[in-house]
Design a protein around this motif. Structure first.
Motif, short mmCIF file in Angstrom:
data_model
loop_
_atom_site.label_atom_id
_atom_site.label_comp_id
_atom_site.label_asym_id
_atom_site.label_seq_id
_atom_site.Cartn_x
_atom_site.Cartn_y
_atom_site.Cartn_z
N GLY A 23 0.81 -1.21 0.00
CA GLY A 23 0.00 0.00 0.00
C GLY A 23 0.84 1.26 0.00
N ALA A 24 1.94 1.23 0.76
CA ALA A 24 2.84 2.38 0.81
C ALA A 24 3.49 2.61 -0.54
CB ALA A 24 3.91 2.16 1.88
N MET A 25 3.83 1.54 -1.25
CA MET A 25 4.42 1.67 -2.58
C MET A 25 3.43 2.28 -3.56
SD MET A 25 7.57 0.93 -2.90
CE MET A 25 7.52 0.91 -4.69
N ILE A 26 2.16 1.89 -3.45
CA ILE A 26 1.16 2.36 -4.41
C ILE A 26 0.87 3.84 -4.25
CG2 ILE A 26 -1.28 2.17 -5.05
CD1 ILE A 26 -1.05 -0.84 -4.47
N ILE A 27 0.64 4.29 -3.00
CA ILE A 27 0.25 5.68 -2.79
C ILE A 27 1.40 6.59 -2.38
CG2 ILE A 27 -2.07 4.97 -2.14
CD1 ILE A 27 -1.34 5.61 0.77
N GLY A 28 2.51 5.96 -1.95
CA GLY A 28 3.63 6.76 -1.46
C GLY A 28 4.23 7.67 -2.51
N GLY A 29 4.17 7.24 -3.77
CA GLY A 29 4.78 8.03 -4.83
C GLY A 29 4.11 9.36 -5.09
N ILE A 30 2.81 9.45 -4.81
CA ILE A 30 2.09 10.70 -5.11
C ILE A 30 2.13 11.69 -3.95
CG2 ILE A 30 0.52 9.43 -6.62
CD1 ILE A 30 -1.64 9.77 -4.50
N SER A 81 2.67 2.83 -11.02
CA SER A 81 2.99 3.51 -12.27
C SER A 81 1.76 4.15 -12.89
CB SER A 81 3.62 2.52 -13.26
OG SER A 81 4.87 2.05 -12.78
N ILE A 82 0.65 3.44 -12.85
CA ILE A 82 -0.59 3.97 -13.42
C ILE A 82 -1.06 5.20 -12.64
CG2 ILE A 82 -3.02 3.47 -13.88
CD1 ILE A 82 -2.17 0.51 -14.24
N ILE A 83 -1.05 5.09 -11.31
CA ILE A 83 -1.49 6.21 -10.47
C ILE A 83 -0.55 7.41 -10.63
CG2 ILE A 83 -1.81 6.96 -8.08
CD1 ILE A 83 -2.78 4.17 -7.42
N MET A 84 0.74 7.14 -10.75
CA MET A 84 1.71 8.23 -10.91
C MET A 84 1.48 9.00 -12.20
SD MET A 84 4.12 9.94 -9.57
CE MET A 84 4.75 8.91 -8.24
N ASN A 85 1.16 8.31 -13.28
CA ASN A 85 0.89 8.99 -14.54
C ASN A 85 -0.32 9.93 -14.40
OD1 ASN A 85 3.02 7.91 -15.90
ND2 ASN A 85 1.83 6.53 -17.18
N VAL A 86 -1.35 9.46 -13.73
CA VAL A 86 -2.53 10.31 -13.51
C VAL A 86 -2.15 11.54 -12.69
CG1 VAL A 86 -4.81 10.43 -12.43
CG2 VAL A 86 -4.14 8.36 -13.68
N THR A 87 -1.32 11.34 -11.67
CA THR A 87 -0.88 12.45 -10.81
C THR A 87 -0.08 13.48 -11.60
OG1 THR A 87 -0.78 10.95 -8.90
CG2 THR A 87 0.41 13.05 -8.72
N MET A 88 0.81 13.01 -12.48
CA MET A 88 1.64 13.93 -13.26
C MET A 88 0.79 14.77 -14.22
SD MET A 88 4.66 13.87 -12.17
CE MET A 88 3.85 13.68 -10.56
#
Length: 249
Positions: A23-30, A81-88
């Motif tokens: 979970g930390a890996m998934i949301i931690g990036g944003i 990776s998918i969530i990070m693209n949306v964030t960017m």
């Protein structure tokens, strides 16, 4: 009996730790981009943030998604990776909107289909950034489809993905160096970058992710620390050009 209970407890704890880490890996990036997003929105000034950070992450995570099709790795990294693209894309949308509002005069519109190299990734509308990434995604997806059976090509894609991500702080590092200032850059963003990248690199090592992942993670952490050093050395310096600035990143 006690041994059985201990083993079951250890297994349960292991599962909990595993789910927490995933979970930390998934949301931690944003998380690092939340304070930067709020700062840009509050101050209505995007000059301190380099959009090339977004470019690096969009390219890196698009390549990482394609790498997954050639060599499956853990799902949390794919989802991240998918969530990070949306964030960017959300960051780009805000920065473009703020920059257009701050224009003191009607500047020449710069769009992706003009194909001017000097205007690359410095366009006037959000749609151009979308178009650029769609073209990149289609081209790289076609290459992956045609060359997926070649292990060397797949490994190169994986290396380019994590190496590009490792370099994501470099545009901000260069921008700060040129202006001799970190004004407009969220220090909390860089702090969260550093914490997240240290955790991510350890995660790669412990979970035995492909070699490219944790080696490039070490490079990324090093760049984060260099930016934190800039915050210290450039403290009190104000960026000389603020109002009416249309500098490229």
């Amino acid at each position: 009996m006690d041994w059985v209970i201990s083993d079951e407890l250890a297994l349960t704890v292991g599962h909990v730790v595993g789910w927490f880490s995933a979970g930390a890996m998934i949301i931690g990036g944003i998380i690092p981009y939340i304070p930067q997003y709020r700062q840009i929105k509050r101050e209505r000034n995007a000059e301190g943030f380099s959009l090339h950070v977004c470019l690096a992450l969009l390219v890196a995570n698009t390549l990482r998604i394609l790498f997954w099709f050639g060599k499956h790795f853990e799902y949390p990294l794919l989802i991240q990776s998918i969530i990070m693209n949306v964030t960017m894309f959300a960051m780009i949308h805000l920065c473009v909107r703020v920059r257009n509002i701050n224009q003191l005069s009607q500047a020449r519109q710069r769009i992706f289909t003009d194909f001017h190299l000097k205007d690359f990734w410095n366009w006037s509308d959000f749609q151009s950034y979308l178009e650029c990434m769609v073209v990149f995604s289609i081209a790289t997806s076609l290459l992956m489809y045609l060359l997926m059976d070649y292990a060397v090509f797949v490994e190169i894609v994986g290396f380019l993905a994590v190496f590009t991500e490792a370099m994501l702080g470099m545009p901000q590092l260069i921008k700060n160096y040129r202006s001799k200032s970190t004004e407009g850059m969220s220090i909390m963003m860089v702090f969260f970058w550093t914490c997240g990248d240290v955790f991510k690199t350890l995660y790669f090592k412990i979970r035995e992710a492909p070699l490219q992942f944790w080696v490039c993670g070490c490079i990324q952490v090093s760049i984060d620390f260099l930016i934190l050093l800039q915050v210290y050395f450039y403290r009190g310096n104000a960026e000389p050009v603020r109002r009416g600035s249309h500098r490229g990143d």
